[in-house]
Enzyme design. Sequence first.
Site, mmCIF file in Angstrom:
data_model
loop_
_atom_site.group_PDB
_atom_site.id
_atom_site.type_symbol
_atom_site.label_atom_id
_atom_site.label_comp_id
_atom_site.label_asym_id
_atom_site.label_seq_id
_atom_site.Cartn_x
_atom_site.Cartn_y
_atom_site.Cartn_z
ATOM 1 N N CYS A 86 0.830 -1.200 0.000
ATOM 2 C CA CYS A 86 0.000 0.000 0.000
ATOM 3 C C CYS A 86 0.866 1.252 0.000
ATOM 4 O O CYS A 86 1.726 1.429 0.860
ATOM 5 C CB CYS A 86 -0.910 0.012 1.222
ATOM 6 N N CYS A 87 0.646 2.126 -0.951
ATOM 7 C CA CYS A 87 1.443 3.345 -1.053
ATOM 8 C C CYS A 87 1.151 4.271 0.122
ATOM 9 O O CYS A 87 0.022 4.446 0.547
ATOM 10 C CB CYS A 87 1.141 4.075 -2.363
ATOM 11 N N GLY A 88 2.204 4.896 0.618
ATOM 12 C CA GLY A 88 2.054 5.829 1.721
ATOM 13 C C GLY A 88 2.231 5.178 3.068
ATOM 14 O O GLY A 88 2.753 5.780 3.985
ATOM 15 N N HIS A 137 3.866 0.106 -10.126
ATOM 16 C CA HIS A 137 4.863 1.161 -10.278
ATOM 17 C C HIS A 137 5.974 0.642 -11.173
ATOM 18 O O HIS A 137 6.189 -0.575 -11.291
ATOM 19 C CB HIS A 137 5.455 1.542 -8.919
#
Length: 256
Positions: A86-88, A137
């Site tokens: 999960c990004c962040g 990404h």
Amino acid sequence: MTVVDDTVAREFALTVSINGEQYATIVCTPTSLKELVIGFLASEGIIGNQADIQSLTIDDYKGFAYVELNFKIEVSERTERWIGSCCGKSREFYLKQDVKVAKTIMSKTKINPNQIVNLMQEFDNKANVFSQTGGVHQAGLATSANIETTFIDIGRHNALDKLFGYILLNKLPARDFCILFSGRISSEVVLKVSKIGAGILLAKSAPTDLALKLADDLQITAVGFIRNNSLNVYTHGYRILNNGIEKNTQVRGGDL
């Protein structure tokens, strides 16, 4: 109503075992796993290069990577952790390890704006999995003229670790290359680039304020919003040459 098959990004849990003890479980895209494991271990400060690894066996059916080092480490003193995609919130900020591995970059590699634009266009052309899924990404390694290689992953840190592993496996001088990145410039991304040892980070999206503070401190040239014929230079613009700027290319930056 039209019914069509959709392509989705693959998600895979890989547990890394070091000297017989489980160290971490990484949620990743199940490609280039050897590069991922080596880059991850280097980023964690466990190894300095590939020679520190006695053996590496990957069982992609069971989802395990078995690493035997040429030395002992106290894995039991480290908390085994689950590293998500999960990004962040994908990784905790381990200050002690970051201080140990992150380094100030003294690279003299330079590039001009036209080369940056051309590299990003080539980088976009290689983003086939993103085009199909919209769920990964991409990170790339490039000279000022050509892209050496690219890697994809559902986790941005994993894509960069795969790049790190590739550099170590091929014994490449990271200082001679630029790193291309498909997402925003976060503090996590800047720290990873510092650990890899490259001096120029080229990204499609925006930076965060902490990322730019870190890039400034670590002497990394951060370039963002590289889209069409426009780009923003945020830190250490001395690596961006004034030549090679075409009339239709917009370059913004305070220290060029």
